[in-house]
Design a protein around this motif. Structure first.
Motif, PDB file in Angstrom:
ATOM      1  N   VAL A  30       0.849  -1.188   0.000  1.00 51.20           N
ATOM      2  CA  VAL A  30       0.000   0.000   0.000  1.00 51.20           C
ATOM      3  C   VAL A  30       0.890   1.246   0.000  1.00 51.20           C
ATOM      4  CG1 VAL A  30      -1.655   1.342   1.343  1.00 51.20           C
ATOM      5  CG2 VAL A  30      -1.925  -1.137   1.140  1.00 51.20           C
ATOM      6  N   ASP A  31       0.650   2.138  -0.930  1.00 52.38           N
ATOM      7  CA  ASP A  31       1.431   3.372  -1.051  1.00 52.38           C
ATOM      8  C   ASP A  31       0.708   4.497  -0.315  1.00 52.38           C
ATOM      9  OD1 ASP A  31       3.044   5.445  -1.710  1.00 52.38           O
ATOM     10  OD2 ASP A  31       2.630   5.409  -3.868  1.00 52.38           O
ATOM     11  N   ALA A  32       1.101   4.715   0.946  1.00 56.47           N
ATOM     12  CA  ALA A  32       0.423   5.719   1.774  1.00 56.47           C
ATOM     13  C   ALA A  32       0.755   7.137   1.344  1.00 56.47           C
ATOM     14  CB  ALA A  32       0.781   5.517   3.239  1.00 56.47           C
ATOM     15  N   THR A  33       1.750   7.311   0.454  1.00 58.14           N
ATOM     16  CA  THR A  33       2.041   8.681   0.003  1.00 58.14           C
ATOM     17  C   THR A  33       0.870   9.262  -0.798  1.00 58.14           C
ATOM     18  OG1 THR A  33       3.145   7.823  -1.989  1.00 58.14           O
ATOM     19  CG2 THR A  33       4.527   8.295  -0.067  1.00 58.14           C
ATOM     20  N   ARG A  34      -0.012   8.401  -1.297  1.00 65.67           N
ATOM     21  CA  ARG A  34      -1.195   8.888  -1.997  1.00 65.67           C
ATOM     22  C   ARG A  34      -2.107   9.686  -1.054  1.00 65.67           C
ATOM     23  NH1 ARG A  34      -2.340   6.063  -6.853  1.00 65.67           N
ATOM     24  NH2 ARG A  34      -0.880   4.347  -7.252  1.00 65.67           N
ATOM     25  N   LEU A  35      -1.945   9.424   0.249  1.00 68.35           N
ATOM     26  CA  LEU A  35      -2.788  10.097   1.241  1.00 68.35           C
ATOM     27  C   LEU A  35      -2.170  11.395   1.750  1.00 68.35           C
ATOM     28  CD1 LEU A  35      -3.851   6.963   3.349  1.00 68.35           C
ATOM     29  CD2 LEU A  35      -5.154   8.113   1.550  1.00 68.35           C
ATOM     30  N   VAL A  36      -1.069  11.816   1.129  1.00 70.63           N
ATOM     31  CA  VAL A  36      -0.392  13.035   1.588  1.00 70.63           C
ATOM     32  C   VAL A  36      -1.327  14.243   1.611  1.00 70.63           C
ATOM     33  CG1 VAL A  36       1.360  14.753   0.937  1.00 70.63           C
ATOM     34  CG2 VAL A  36       1.965  12.344   1.092  1.00 70.63           C
ATOM     35  N   PRO A  37      -2.153  14.480   0.593  1.00 72.07           N
ATOM     36  CA  PRO A  37      -3.067  15.643   0.670  1.00 72.07           C
ATOM     37  C   PRO A  37      -3.968  15.600   1.907  1.00 72.07           C
ATOM     38  CG  PRO A  37      -2.985  14.818  -1.578  1.00 72.07           C
ATOM     39  CD  PRO A  37      -2.240  13.818  -0.739  1.00 72.07           C
ATOM     40  N   LEU A  38      -4.532  14.408   2.201  1.00 66.91           N
ATOM     41  CA  LEU A  38      -5.365  14.283   3.396  1.00 66.91           C
ATOM     42  C   LEU A  38      -4.532  14.492   4.653  1.00 66.91           C
ATOM     43  CD1 LEU A  38      -8.028  13.570   4.810  1.00 66.91           C
ATOM     44  CD2 LEU A  38      -7.397  11.149   4.613  1.00 66.91           C
ATOM     45  N   THR A  39      -3.304  13.972   4.631  1.00 66.36           N
ATOM     46  CA  THR A  39      -2.414  14.146   5.785  1.00 66.36           C
ATOM     47  C   THR A  39      -2.138  15.613   6.040  1.00 66.36           C
ATOM     48  OG1 THR A  39      -1.361  12.022   5.290  1.00 66.36           O
ATOM     49  CG2 THR A  39      -0.157  13.527   6.735  1.00 66.36           C
ATOM     50  N   ILE A  40      -1.942  16.376   4.964  1.00 68.43           N
ATOM     51  CA  ILE A  40      -1.676  17.813   5.110  1.00 68.43           C
ATOM     52  C   ILE A  40      -2.902  18.521   5.683  1.00 68.43           C
ATOM     53  CG2 ILE A  40      -1.258  19.942   3.832  1.00 68.43           C
ATOM     54  CD1 ILE A  40       0.569  18.326   1.985  1.00 68.43           C
ATOM     55  N   VAL A  41      -4.085  18.132   5.225  1.00 70.83           N
ATOM     56  CA  VAL A  41      -5.317  18.729   5.762  1.00 70.83           C
ATOM     57  C   VAL A  41      -5.417  18.466   7.264  1.00 70.83           C
ATOM     58  CG1 VAL A  41      -7.837  18.616   5.733  1.00 70.83           C
ATOM     59  CG2 VAL A  41      -6.565  18.637   3.581  1.00 70.83           C
ATOM     60  N   VAL A  42      -5.154  17.215   7.669  1.00 74.81           N
ATOM     61  CA  VAL A  42      -5.205  16.869   9.094  1.00 74.81           C
ATOM     62  C   VAL A  42      -4.168  17.680   9.868  1.00 74.81           C
ATOM     63  CG1 VAL A  42      -4.847  15.029  10.783  1.00 74.81           C
ATOM     64  CG2 VAL A  42      -6.101  14.554   8.674  1.00 74.81           C
ATOM     65  N   ALA A  43      -2.952  17.793   9.297  1.00 73.59           N
ATOM     66  CA  ALA A  43      -1.891  18.545   9.970  1.00 73.59           C
ATOM     67  C   ALA A  43      -2.274  20.014  10.140  1.00 73.59           C
ATOM     68  CB  ALA A  43      -0.582  18.422   9.188  1.00 73.59           C
ATOM     69  N   VAL A  44      -2.871  20.593   9.100  1.00 75.58           N
ATOM     70  CA  VAL A  44      -3.296  21.997   9.185  1.00 75.58           C
ATOM     71  C   VAL A  44      -4.370  22.162  10.259  1.00 75.58           C
ATOM     72  CG1 VAL A  44      -4.504  23.835   7.949  1.00 75.58           C
ATOM     73  CG2 VAL A  44      -2.662  22.577   6.826  1.00 75.58           C
ATOM     74  N   LEU A  45      -5.307  21.221  10.316  1.00 78.21           N
ATOM     75  CA  LEU A  45      -6.354  21.284  11.350  1.00 78.21           C
ATOM     76  C   LEU A  45      -5.748  21.172  12.743  1.00 78.21           C
ATOM     77  CD1 LEU A  45      -9.174  19.107   9.725  1.00 78.21           C
ATOM     78  CD2 LEU A  45      -9.137  21.590   9.995  1.00 78.21           C
ATOM     79  N   LEU A  46      -4.762  20.302  12.893  1.00 78.00           N
ATOM     80  CA  LEU A  46      -4.108  20.146  14.195  1.00 78.00           C
ATOM     81  C   LEU A  46      -3.378  21.430  14.593  1.00 78.00           C
ATOM     82  CD1 LEU A  46      -2.663  16.515  13.931  1.00 78.00           C
ATOM     83  CD2 LEU A  46      -4.662  17.284  15.221  1.00 78.00           C
ATOM     84  N   ILE A  47      -2.709  22.041  13.613  1.00 77.21           N
ATOM     85  CA  ILE A  47      -2.006  23.304  13.894  1.00 77.21           C
ATOM     86  C   ILE A  47      -3.009  24.390  14.260  1.00 77.21           C
ATOM     87  CG2 ILE A  47      -0.625  25.146  12.864  1.00 77.21           C
ATOM     88  CD1 ILE A  47       0.758  22.950  11.182  1.00 77.21           C
ATOM     89  N   GLY A  48      -4.131  24.440  13.544  1.00 73.67           N
ATOM     90  CA  GLY A  48      -5.163  25.429  13.858  1.00 73.67           C
ATOM     91  C   GLY A  48      -5.740  25.213  15.243  1.00 73.67           C
ATOM     92  N   MET A  49      -6.001  23.938  15.586  1.00 73.45           N
ATOM     93  CA  MET A  49      -6.520  23.641  16.914  1.00 73.45           C
ATOM     94  C   MET A  49      -5.526  24.068  17.987  1.00 73.45           C
ATOM     95  SD  MET A  49      -7.455  19.901  18.564  1.00 73.45           S
ATOM     96  CE  MET A  49      -5.716  19.427  18.630  1.00 73.45           C
ATOM     97  N   GLY A  50      -4.241  23.753  17.756  1.00 68.25           N
ATOM     98  CA  GLY A  50      -3.220  24.139  18.727  1.00 68.25           C
ATOM     99  C   GLY A  50      -3.128  25.644  18.893  1.00 68.25           C
ATOM    100  N   ALA A  51      -3.230  26.367  17.775  1.00 67.72           N
ATOM    101  CA  ALA A  51      -3.156  27.830  17.842  1.00 67.72           C
ATOM    102  C   ALA A  51      -4.340  28.402  18.611  1.00 67.72           C
ATOM    103  CB  ALA A  51      -3.095  28.408  16.429  1.00 67.72           C
ATOM    104  N   LEU A  52      -5.546  27.883  18.349  1.00 68.19           N
ATOM    105  CA  LEU A  52      -6.743  28.363  19.050  1.00 68.19           C
ATOM    106  C   LEU A  52      -6.621  28.139  20.554  1.00 68.19           C
ATOM    107  CD1 LEU A  52      -9.692  29.349  19.206  1.00 68.19           C
ATOM    108  CD2 LEU A  52     -10.405  26.990  18.745  1.00 68.19           C
ATOM    109  N   LEU A  53      -6.201  26.929  20.940  1.00 77.68           N
ATOM    110  CA  LEU A  53      -6.090  26.619  22.368  1.00 77.68           C
ATOM    111  C   LEU A  53      -4.979  27.442  23.020  1.00 77.68           C
ATOM    112  CD1 LEU A  53      -6.551  22.743  22.302  1.00 77.68           C
ATOM    113  CD2 LEU A  53      -8.227  24.479  22.967  1.00 77.68           C
ATOM    114  N   LEU A  54      -3.898  27.661  22.282  1.00 77.10           N
ATOM    115  CA  LEU A  54      -2.799  28.461  22.825  1.00 77.10           C
ATOM    116  C   LEU A  54      -3.257  29.884  23.112  1.00 77.10           C
ATOM    117  CD1 LEU A  54       0.214  28.798  23.506  1.00 77.10           C
ATOM    118  CD2 LEU A  54       0.608  29.325  21.091  1.00 77.10           C
ATOM    119  N   VAL A  55      -3.947  30.496  22.149  1.00 78.28           N
ATOM    120  CA  VAL A  55      -4.448  31.860  22.338  1.00 78.28           C
ATOM    121  C   VAL A  55      -5.455  31.903  23.482  1.00 78.28           C
ATOM    122  CG1 VAL A  55      -5.775  33.723  21.275  1.00 78.28           C
ATOM    123  CG2 VAL A  55      -4.025  32.524  19.945  1.00 78.28           C
ATOM    124  N   ALA A  56      -6.361  30.911  23.522  1.00 81.81           N
ATOM    125  CA  ALA A  56      -7.369  30.883  24.580  1.00 81.81           C
ATOM    126  C   ALA A  56      -6.722  30.727  25.960  1.00 81.81           C
ATOM    127  CB  ALA A  56      -8.353  29.744  24.335  1.00 81.81           C
TER     128      ALA A  56
END
Length: 437
Positions: A401-427
């Motif tokens: 299985v070539d999981a690199t095909r899921l890189v776009p989804l992985t990036i979306v998840v990573a961006v969401l995680l970064i956004g969540m971290g930023a929101l909680l940090l500011v709060a």
């Protein structure tokens, strides 16, 4: 002194977090090496390198940004089979991921790659990190429950109320018109140890409290131990209105959303708190209960994050059961360390925080999305299912299985995680959670 204690609490939690992350990566590193996978790097944190040392084929070190850690395993995914320029943003991202993966496969070590491991070994490697956090949490909870003990009310009386304060009032001091509290009227004294009530021996304050609450207006024969001598007393609990609570301690409401009230006996005694050691399996039970609570939080995470955003904008109080950033956890640790409480009590709370943090790392990393460990486990399982189906139907072994095909989804998840971290940090900086009152 208070400032030093506050800083000490923050440092305690930062060091604990660093150890937890380090052990998480050890949980990946050890099985990977045991299974023969080439591991190029073992790093705590991300960003520019602070310090590192080459030991054998692996570089061990620390980086600047304390946001986690990683190990670099050779050949996490199969090598790329395509060539030529990629067309489109997502295709380019996939190709970049494949190129980076190809670079981890060293000459002469083509067989020492992660993707070639049997499915069960890949799962063991990826489970190793979260399981290490779970084991660390269980160890801490076991120390707390079976080593130090769980704080609970004892049969020793700490304080005697001098009067019965009217229900539903904010009155804190006795007035001449208030009736004397039954315990004070019966001659109870601080330091007395409850031995028996109404002819029943009691070993916990909960047992004594249950007898008192069920005996409103009825005179009870009581025996207390005072200075080593058993002293007989008579106690007539006064009727008092009390809101009914469920098994979780929540107030039960009627059809009109009003508290359900019932009459109980009131004596006016407060018990001393003591640490009672629990059976050795209690720590594991506590860890499992905490894991369930964190899993519930993750399921409701979008709603919880929305509530955090609303609180940040409107200035309303934050949900004490909501998520926190590392800054929020550190602030609470500092407040606990600087609190006016016995040292042991503060240490217990700090260890509870550290154990809960490890449970959060365990549960969160098991979420079945890349780049989290749970995502890699799903990829390995899917690879195993494909191979098993091919074998069952008599077909050739499929390509890995070539999981690199899921890189776009992985990036979306990573961006969401970064956004969540930023929101909680500011709060946590602007609108911190108030857990200590």
């Amino acid at each position: 002194m208070e400032i030093l204690l506050y800083v000490g609490g923050i440092l305690f939690m930062l060091v604990g977090l660093g150890v937890s992350i380090g052990l998480h990566e050890v949980g990946h590193l050890v099985p990977a090496k045991l299974f023969g996978v080439r591991v190029g790097q073992y790093m705590i944190s991300f960003g520019p390198r602070l310090w590192s040392k080459q030991i054998g084929e692996t570089e061990y070190g620390f980086k600047v940004l304390p946001l986690g850690g990683f190990i670099s395993m050779s050949g996490m995914y199969p090598p790329s089979t395509t060539s030529g320029p990629a067309k489109g943003m997502f295709a380019s991202l996939v190709q970049d991921a494949r190129s980076a993966n190809d670079e981890t496969i060293a000459d002469g070590a083509e067989k020492r790659v992660f993707y070639r491991l049997p499915v069960f070994k890949r799962i063991i490697v990826m489970l190793g990190g979260p399981v290490m956090n779970l084991l660390l949490a269980i160890m801490i909870f076991t120390i707390l429950a079976s080593g130090i003990g769980v704080q609970q009310a004892s049969t020793t009386i700490a304080e005697i109320s001098q009067c019965v304060v009217p229900a539903g009032t904010s009155q804190t001091a006795c007035t001449p018109d208030d009736p004397a509290a039954p315990a004070a009227d019966s001659g109870f004294q601080p330091g007395d140890v409850l031995v028996s009530l109404d002819g029943t021996d009691v070993t916990t304050f909960a047992e004594a409290s249950a007898i008192i609450q069920s005996s409103a207006g009825r005179t009870l024969d009581v025996v207390v131990r005072r200075d080593g001598t058993d002293v007989p007393l008579s106690l007539t609990p006064a009727p008092a209105q009390r809101a009914e609570t469920d098994a979780n301690g929540r107030v039960v409401l009627d059809a009109d959303e009003k508290p359900v009230m019932h009459t109980v006996g009131y004596a006016g005694i407060t018990a001393q708190l003591e640490y009672a050691r629990q059976p050795i399996g209690t720590g594991t039970d506590m860890a499992m209960q905490q894991a369930g609570a964190v899993a519930g939080l993750i399921v409701n995470l979008p709603v919880k994050l929305w509530d955090v955003g609303v609180s940040l904008v409107t200035g309303s109080e934050r949900d004490p059961n909501g998520p926190l950033s590392v800054v929020g956890v550190g602030r609470i640790a500092g407040e606990v360390a600087a609190a006016d409480a016995p040292v042991l009590n503060r240490l217990v709370v700090l260890l509870n925080l550290l154990a809960a943090l490890n449970i959060a790392l365990f549960v969160f990393n098991m979420v079945p999305l890349l780049p989290l460990d749970g995502g890699h486990i799903v990829v390995a399982l899917w690879d195993g299912i494909k191979r098993a189906w091919a074998k069952l139907t008599g077909r050739r072994d499929p390509k890995p299985v070539d999981a690199t095909r899921l890189v776009p989804l992985t990036i979306v998840v990573a961006v969401l995680l970064i956004g969540m971290g930023a929101l909680l940090l500011v709060a946590d900086l602007i609108r911190p959670m108030n857990l200590l009152g």
